[in-house]
Design a protein around this motif. Structure first.
Motif, PDB file in Angstrom:
ATOM      1  N   PHE A   1      50.006  57.056  30.826  1.00 40.87           N
ATOM      2  CA  PHE A   1      49.906  58.582  30.166  1.00 40.87           C
ATOM      3  C   PHE A   1      49.488  59.658  31.555  1.00 40.87           C
ATOM      4  O   PHE A   1      48.710  59.667  32.910  1.00 40.87           O
ATOM      5  N   LEU A   2      50.057  61.018  31.188  1.00 41.57           N
ATOM      6  CA  LEU A   2      49.753  62.025  32.796  1.00 41.57           C
ATOM      7  C   LEU A   2      48.653  63.125  32.237  1.00 41.57           C
ATOM      8  O   LEU A   2      48.908  63.819  30.784  1.00 41.57           O
ATOM      9  N   PRO A   3      48.002  63.465  32.794  1.00 43.70           N
ATOM     10  CA  PRO A   3      46.666  64.481  32.335  1.00 43.70           C
ATOM     11  C   PRO A   3      47.856  65.632  32.378  1.00 43.70           C
ATOM     12  O   PRO A   3      48.110  66.083  32.925  1.00 43.70           O
ATOM     13  N   ALA A   4      47.146  65.924  31.306  1.00 44.06           N
ATOM     14  CA  ALA A   4      47.931  67.505  30.621  1.00 44.06           C
ATOM     15  C   ALA A   4      46.510  68.131  30.387  1.00 44.06           C
ATOM     16  O   ALA A   4      45.626  67.522  29.201  1.00 44.06           O
ATOM     17  N   SER A   5      47.030  69.800  29.551  1.00 45.26           N
ATOM     18  CA  SER A   5      46.500  70.206  28.798  1.00 45.26           C
ATOM     19  C   SER A   5      46.560  70.265  27.863  1.00 45.26           C
ATOM     20  O   SER A   5      46.915  69.420  26.567  1.00 45.26           O
ATOM     21  N   GLY A   6      45.112  70.230  27.346  1.00 47.77           N
ATOM     22  CA  GLY A   6      45.513  69.484  25.709  1.00 47.77           C
ATOM     23  C   GLY A   6      45.416  68.418  25.155  1.00 47.77           C
ATOM     24  O   GLY A   6      45.503  67.455  24.278  1.00 47.77           O
ATOM     25  N   GLY A   7      45.213  67.960  26.436  1.00 46.12           N
ATOM     26  CA  GLY A   7      45.372  65.697  26.186  1.00 46.12           C
ATOM     27  C   GLY A   7      45.992  65.280  27.505  1.00 46.12           C
ATOM     28  O   GLY A   7      45.751  65.508  28.445  1.00 46.12           O
TER      29      GLY A   7
END
Length: 285
Positions: A15-21
């Protein structure tokens, strides 16, 4: 490399951290001990076409990995196993996801970066490549959608068809469009389509985009069809100075097939069309 060896290539889900989750990713790696020759980012198609095409995209990603490339498949926001609901998805968020994925690859791979898209994912890739955050080497387009409004119109027709099959009475043509125009979300085949996303897709047309990198374009050609001429848009791009390479495949429209289609012709056609960089390109010293 034989099929068993290709299927055994390293695969890293994360899972790649990103805006909105977070964004769910699959990273296909070259054979152990081999430095990646470059990176390839896959941009999936719209709504249920994502699920219908996963197996073919994965097969092509493994083939690219066998040729020495690191291939990143990312589920965009609101899609697949990533954070968010489809009804919250927006075109600009998807742009940001591609930006994030390209930056992630560029930080880890010393080589050219390719963006590869299928259907609406190809149109998103074209739109993204018109102003990329870092240099791209090329675009690979599988059965590209060329007009966003037609994509949404066709998607909305699924709602009409579902209503007829359910026997609940036929919805008036244009009703869903009118609802979107009134800023009302519309449910289509289990997907909640937000007006903001629909209108943003409506506004995207490949004819208004001019690729600044070489384009490799594959279209489906049925067995009953005569040899397909060069698509008019491809001819226009060439006239404007773009390098456009076009080929066809005959396996079938796997992105909406009722059964899972193996697509060896598509994989072979992709290999042949992209031979100039798959066979010859090397990572810069």
């Amino acid at each position: 490399m034989n099929r068993a060896a290709i299927d055994a290539l390293p695969l890293l889900p994360f899972f790649l951290p990103a805006s909105g989750g977070q964004r769910y990713c699959l990273l296909h790696l070259p054979p152990p001990g081999q430095t990646a020759r470059g990176g390839i980012l896959y941009v999936h198609p719209f709504a249920e076409e994502l699920n219908k095409s996963r197996h073919v995209a994965a097969a092509q990603a493994r083939a690219f990995a066998a040729a020495g490339y690191s291939v990143l498949q990312i589920d965009l926001f609101g899609c697949g196993d990533s954070s968010g609901d489809f009804g919250e998805a927006r075109w600009d968020i998807w742009h940001n996801d591609l930006h994030l994925a390209c930056a992630w690859l560029a930080q880890r791979i010393n080589g050219p970066l390719t963006v590869w898209g299928l259907r609406l994912g190809a149109l998103l890739a074209l739109d993204f490549a018109s102003n990329p955050p870092l240099p791209l080497a090329r675009l690979l387009l599988w059965q590209p959608e060329l007009d966003g409004r037609r994509v949404i119109d066709r998607f909305l027709r699924l709602r009409l068809a579902a209503g007829m099959l359910a026997g609940g009475g036929q919805e008036a043509p244009g009703h869903a469009r009118a609802a979107l125009a009134e800023s009302e979300a519309v449910e289509v085949a289990g997907y909640l389509l937000a007006p903001a996303l629909a209108h943003a897709i409506d506004d995207v047309s490949a004819s208004a985009l001019q690729p600044a990198v070489p384009v490799y374009w594959l279209d489906y050609q049925g067995p009953e069809q005569a040899a397909a001429p060069l698509p008019p848009l491809a001819r226009h791009w060439r006239d404007q100075g773009a390098a456009v390479h076009v080929a066809s495949f005959g396996d079938g429209p796997f992105w909406h097939s009722g059964e899972l289609l193996a697509c060896p012709q598509l994989l072979d056609a992709t290999r042949a069309l992209c031979r100039d960089w798959l066979d010859e390109e090397r990572t810069p010293p």
